[in-house]
Design a protein around this motif. Sequence first.
Motif, PDB file in Angstrom:
ATOM      1  N   MET A  86       0.840  -1.195   0.000  1.00 33.83           N
ATOM      2  CA  MET A  86       0.000   0.000   0.000  1.00 33.83           C
ATOM      3  C   MET A  86       0.871   1.239   0.000  1.00 33.83           C
ATOM      4  O   MET A  86       1.969   1.251   0.550  1.00 33.83           O
ATOM      5  CB  MET A  86      -0.958   0.020   1.197  1.00 33.83           C
ATOM      6  CG  MET A  86      -0.340   0.314   2.530  1.00 33.83           C
ATOM      7  SD  MET A  86      -1.618   0.520   3.798  1.00 33.83           S
ATOM      8  CE  MET A  86      -0.657   0.064   5.249  1.00 33.83           C
ATOM      9  N   LEU A  87       0.348   2.267  -0.641  1.00 34.47           N
ATOM     10  CA  LEU A  87       0.912   3.603  -0.555  1.00 34.47           C
ATOM     11  C   LEU A  87       0.097   4.328   0.502  1.00 34.47           C
ATOM     12  O   LEU A  87      -1.142   4.347   0.411  1.00 34.47           O
ATOM     13  CB  LEU A  87       0.808   4.337  -1.890  1.00 34.47           C
ATOM     14  CG  LEU A  87       1.610   3.779  -3.054  1.00 34.47           C
ATOM     15  CD1 LEU A  87       1.307   4.574  -4.319  1.00 34.47           C
ATOM     16  CD2 LEU A  87       3.092   3.823  -2.742  1.00 34.47           C
ATOM     17  N   ILE A  88       0.765   4.917   1.486  1.00 33.25           N
ATOM     18  CA  ILE A  88       0.074   5.600   2.580  1.00 33.25           C
ATOM     19  C   ILE A  88       0.808   6.892   2.909  1.00 33.25           C
ATOM     20  O   ILE A  88       2.031   6.973   2.763  1.00 33.25           O
ATOM     21  CB  ILE A  88      -0.036   4.680   3.822  1.00 33.25           C
ATOM     22  CG1 ILE A  88      -0.932   5.304   4.897  1.00 33.25           C
ATOM     23  CG2 ILE A  88       1.331   4.283   4.351  1.00 33.25           C
ATOM     24  CD1 ILE A  88      -1.345   4.338   6.003  1.00 33.25           C
ATOM     25  N   THR A  89       0.036   7.888   3.317  1.00 36.43           N
ATOM     26  CA  THR A  89       0.653   9.159   3.675  1.00 36.43           C
ATOM     27  C   THR A  89       1.562   8.977   4.886  1.00 36.43           C
ATOM     28  O   THR A  89       1.306   8.143   5.752  1.00 36.43           O
ATOM     29  CB  THR A  89      -0.413  10.226   3.970  1.00 36.43           C
ATOM     30  OG1 THR A  89      -1.377   9.707   4.894  1.00 36.43           O
ATOM     31  CG2 THR A  89      -1.111  10.664   2.692  1.00 36.43           C
ATOM     32  N   ARG A  90       2.617   9.764   4.898  1.00 35.38           N
ATOM     33  CA  ARG A  90       3.577   9.731   6.000  1.00 35.38           C
ATOM     34  C   ARG A  90       2.984  10.377   7.243  1.00 35.38           C
ATOM     35  O   ARG A  90       2.141  11.260   7.157  1.00 35.38           O
ATOM     36  CB  ARG A  90       4.848  10.478   5.626  1.00 35.38           C
ATOM     37  CG  ARG A  90       5.665   9.779   4.568  1.00 35.38           C
ATOM     38  CD  ARG A  90       6.836  10.625   4.161  1.00 35.38           C
ATOM     39  NE  ARG A  90       7.795  10.734   5.252  1.00 35.38           N
ATOM     40  CZ  ARG A  90       9.107  10.624   5.115  1.00 35.38           C
ATOM     41  NH1 ARG A  90       9.615  10.424   3.914  1.00 35.38           N
ATOM     42  NH2 ARG A  90       9.901  10.733   6.141  1.00 35.38           N
ATOM     43  N   SER A  91       3.461   9.958   8.383  1.00 33.89           N
ATOM     44  CA  SER A  91       3.067  10.549   9.652  1.00 33.89           C
ATOM     45  C   SER A  91       3.385  12.044   9.640  1.00 33.89           C
ATOM     46  O   SER A  91       4.464  12.453   9.220  1.00 33.89           O
ATOM     47  CB  SER A  91       3.830   9.863  10.786  1.00 33.89           C
ATOM     48  OG  SER A  91       3.445  10.399  12.020  1.00 33.89           O
ATOM     49  N   GLY A  92       2.423  12.845  10.072  1.00 30.37           N
ATOM     50  CA  GLY A  92       2.630  14.280  10.154  1.00 30.37           C
ATOM     51  C   GLY A  92       2.509  15.039   8.857  1.00 30.37           C
ATOM     52  O   GLY A  92       2.742  16.249   8.826  1.00 30.37           O
ATOM     53  N   SER A  93       2.144  14.380   7.775  1.00 30.68           N
ATOM     54  CA  SER A  93       2.022  15.067   6.482  1.00 30.68           C
ATOM     55  C   SER A  93       0.838  16.023   6.487  1.00 30.68           C
ATOM     56  O   SER A  93      -0.232  15.699   6.992  1.00 30.68           O
ATOM     57  CB  SER A  93       1.804  14.063   5.356  1.00 30.68           C
ATOM     58  OG  SER A  93       2.930  13.270   5.156  1.00 30.68           O
ATOM     59  N   ALA A  94       1.032  17.180   5.911  1.00 29.32           N
ATOM     60  CA  ALA A  94      -0.069  18.118   5.685  1.00 29.32           C
ATOM     61  C   ALA A  94      -0.829  17.617   4.463  1.00 29.32           C
ATOM     62  O   ALA A  94      -0.267  17.549   3.368  1.00 29.32           O
ATOM     63  CB  ALA A  94       0.467  19.524   5.456  1.00 29.32           C
ATOM     64  N   LEU A  95      -2.087  17.255   4.632  1.00 26.63           N
ATOM     65  CA  LEU A  95      -2.831  16.648   3.530  1.00 26.63           C
ATOM     66  C   LEU A  95      -3.062  17.602   2.355  1.00 26.63           C
ATOM     67  O   LEU A  95      -3.319  17.143   1.247  1.00 26.63           O
ATOM     68  CB  LEU A  95      -4.161  16.074   4.028  1.00 26.63           C
ATOM     69  CG  LEU A  95      -4.053  14.886   4.992  1.00 26.63           C
ATOM     70  CD1 LEU A  95      -5.437  14.325   5.278  1.00 26.63           C
ATOM     71  CD2 LEU A  95      -3.132  13.812   4.463  1.00 26.63           C
TER      72      LEU A  95
END
Length: 184
Positions: free
Chosen positions: A33-42
């Motif tokens: 899976m591709l997942i957003t990194r921790s703390g990323s501003a969406l």
Amino acid sequence: MWREISRIGKKLVDTGLVESHFGNISVRIGSRMLITRSGSALDEISEDSVVEVGLDRTCALDIIASSEAVVHRAIYSNTPALAIVHAHCPFAVTMSLLCRNGAIEPVDSEGQYFLGDIPVVRGGIGSSELAGNISLALASHRAAIIHSHGTFAIGRVLDEAYVMTTQVEHSCKIKYWYDLARNR
């Protein structure tokens, strides 16, 4: 694919479904899976804001992946989802705090038709308890709410998961206003 994640992240922030640094998005690609990194501003997702991790077990990159990676893995393992949106929708969170019976019953026709009862589950952020509870709820629903935390919505594509997120928030908003007017 990171551009699609970025597009959805920006829409979530622009519509007020999340504050910039809260929530996460993933897409299943085979056994990964591709997942957003921790703390990323969406609303500022770049190629560096997305990490690829395995679905079957934790890996070294989990340390930089979203704290909800374990929850996304459980959802992919227990549902046909190919995309997941986790948002902190204000009316959904509010209604989860007011919910007494484990589900929110939409009063609007769209919510009744597209969602049915919306499960409200419990579990700590990124916990195995939450992973189990939300994946069980999403095995038979396209969206669910975590008590006092936010929504998880699934789809075959990110746009579908986004639409389910907006539908939950819309139905919770209508129910909140309806209940408020009814109890005056």
